[in-house]
Scaffold this active site. Structure first.
Site, mmCIF file in Angstrom:
data_model
loop_
_atom_site.group_PDB
_atom_site.id
_atom_site.type_symbol
_atom_site.label_atom_id
_atom_site.label_comp_id
_atom_site.label_asym_id
_atom_site.label_seq_id
_atom_site.Cartn_x
_atom_site.Cartn_y
_atom_site.Cartn_z
ATOM 1 N N PHE A 250 0.784 -1.179 -0.112
ATOM 2 C CA PHE A 250 -0.165 0.000 0.137
ATOM 3 C C PHE A 250 0.919 1.245 -0.121
ATOM 4 C CE2 PHE A 250 -2.577 3.277 1.482
ATOM 5 C CZ PHE A 250 -3.808 3.130 0.898
ATOM 6 N N ASP B 147 9.390 2.559 1.652
ATOM 7 C CA ASP B 147 8.321 3.468 2.285
ATOM 8 C C ASP B 147 7.988 3.244 3.596
ATOM 9 O OD1 ASP B 147 5.827 4.128 2.755
ATOM 10 O OD2 ASP B 147 4.754 3.592 1.171
ATOM 11 N N LYS C 239 2.726 10.238 8.168
ATOM 12 C CA LYS C 239 1.752 9.496 9.420
ATOM 13 C C LYS C 239 2.580 10.180 10.655
ATOM 14 C CE LYS C 239 -0.474 5.464 7.495
ATOM 15 N NZ LYS C 239 -1.766 5.480 8.004
HETATM 16 C C1 PLP Z 1 3.118 2.428 3.962
HETATM 17 C C2 PLP Z 1 2.235 3.412 3.370
HETATM 18 N N1 PLP Z 1 2.203 4.240 2.229
HETATM 19 C C3 PLP Z 1 1.606 5.319 1.912
HETATM 20 C C4 PLP Z 1 0.309 5.604 2.586
HETATM 21 C C5 PLP Z 1 -0.316 6.587 2.183
HETATM 22 O O1 PLP Z 1 -0.408 7.818 3.024
HETATM 23 P P1 PLP Z 1 -1.461 8.816 3.218
HETATM 24 O O2 PLP Z 1 -2.733 8.210 3.507
HETATM 25 O O3 PLP Z 1 -0.821 9.788 4.226
HETATM 26 O O4 PLP Z 1 -1.480 9.429 1.818
HETATM 27 C C6 PLP Z 1 0.376 4.606 3.529
HETATM 28 C C7 PLP Z 1 -1.104 4.755 4.286
HETATM 29 O O5 PLP Z 1 -1.852 3.901 5.102
HETATM 30 C C8 PLP Z 1 1.062 3.422 4.122
HETATM 31 O O6 PLP Z 1 0.460 2.793 5.043
#
Ligand code: PLP
Length: 401
Positions: free
Chosen positions: A138, A223, A252
């Protein structure tokens, strides 16, 4: 407003992107405890999905936000910003080098990383644009981040997806080797898949990906939007593997509740963006950087992360004891305060989440029927014990029904 009044307004005026939400409206919090509009209290093991790393009303974070809000909320990136420069230095040092770009969310951080990786090769005359990502990953909801997300269910209604992404079976190093082509620019990976159900990359896999990137001259993008900023007991989860990514994305927990995202790139990748390559009106503004500075300073203080890691071990040990006691608990995964408990398909994880809420505990369900525990990093041992005994009662009740 009462909860019912808010629900009515929401149904009339807010797009229904979140379905039927949990009928709770929080009004305030203290430490790891949240209070709702109906006078109930909850111990928070969700932290706004791994966001509220310092819990609620943390004195240093609150003071930093208040003091910055009184002086200057926002100014354009046309000017120099003290908190931005200081935060960039701190993150770079923590990452053992690199330069930082600030944005507002995880998806945006990943968008920037994708652009950066492509421009890196463009600048070198190699037209490589392909990014390898993992199935069940994700990376966010904007179009390129969604295209990077290896889950068809999220992409389907929004086709055509931006091209240039190929998906790998997670934890299968051979699949990665076989997928690399002349077009490949980068591998983008979560070292622990969060939304995918708290699935840990094996040491062999994550280190193997780094070795592949070095061998083939690709960029390694990690990520850390969910795993970063102390969530796993180290500042960055990649540290557990002893690797050195070229690009790291954060969001986050970075702002402790104030929206901010970041990309840290090191080595030659650090100087890829130049004036006009990328930008953001709000990214790195004084308010969000002051908040993130307070968060980063706090969690990098001596002993803070060790304590968080210790509490993670306590919670994981307790969850493993429940696994021994209840056969429908299939697996306990994760590290630090990012833990998952996969339940047998016969037991509905969502039902357990509802039962926990009834008892005053916030958790959620991710991936394949996996209960996810991502509390504030300041959660106490006593609060952990309280959750464990509530889960024990819930599981007992389920076994008897
Ligand atoms: C690993 C990861 N990358 C990216 C995102 C996307 O982040 P945002 O909701 O702040 O755009 C998330 C959101 O859950 C995530 O868990």
């Amino acid at each position: 407003m009462t909860l019912q009044e808010t629900i009515l307004l929401d149904q009339m005026y807010h797009m229904n992107t979140f379905g039927s939400r949990t009928p709770v409206q929080f009004t305030h919090g203290k430490g790891s405890v949240l209070y709702d509009s109906e006078g109930r209290t909850y111990i928070d093991f969700l932290a706004g999905i791994a966001v509220n790393s310092l819990g609620y009303g943390h004195p240093k974070l609150t003071a930093a936000i208040k003091s910055q809000a009184e002086r200057l909320l926002h100014c354009s990136n046309l000017f120099y910003i003290e908190a931005q420069a200081k935060l960039a230095k701190l993150l770079s040092q923590a990452n053992k080098g690199g330069k930082v770009f600030f944005c507002n969310s995880g998806a945006e951080a990943n968008e920037a990383a994708i652009k950066l990786a492509r421009k890196y090769f463009y600048d070198r005359g190699a037209h490589k644009g392909e990014i390898l990502t993992a199935l069940n990953s994700f990376h966010g909801r904007t179009l390129a981040a969604l295209a990077a997300t290896g889950q068809e269910k999220y992409q389907k209604p929004f086709s055509p997806m931006p091209g240039g992404f190929k998906y790998l079976t997670y934890n299968d190093l051979n699949a990665a080797k076989e997928s690399i082509s002349d077009e490949t620019a980068a591998i983008m990976i979560e070292v622990i898949q969060g939304e995918g159900g708290v699935i840990q990359g094996t040491e062999e896999y994550i280190r193997g990906l780094e070795a592949l990137c070095r061998e083939k001259g690709l960029l390694l993008i990690v990520d850390e939007v969910q795993t970063g900023m102390g969530r796993t007991g180290k500042l960055f989860a990649y540290e557990h593997y002893g690797i050195e990514p070229d690009i790291v994305t954060l969001a986050k927990g970075l702002g402790g509740g104030i929206p901010i995202g970041a990309v840290i790139a090191r080595g030659a990748a650090a100087d890829t963006f130049e004036p006009g390559s990328h930008g953001s009106t709000f990214g790195g503004n004084p308010l969000s950087c002051s908040a993130a500075l307070a968060v980063t300073e706090t969690i990098t203080e001596n002993g803070f992360l060790d304590k968080a890691a210790e509490k993670g071990r306590l919670l994981k040990d307790g969850l493993n004891k429940l696994k021994e006691e209840f056969a429908f608990v299939k697996e306990v995964r994760g590290c630090g305060l990012m833990l998952g408990m996969e339940l047998d398909q016969g037991i509905q994880g969502k039902k357990v989440v509802g039962m926990a809420l009834e008892k005053g505990f916030l958790i959620n369900c991710a991936g394949q029927n996996t209960l996810r525990f991502v509390p504030p990093l300041i959660i106490t041992e006593m609060e952990i014990q309280q959750l464990l005994s509530a889960l024990q009662q819930i599981f007992q009740q389920i076994s008897l029904s």
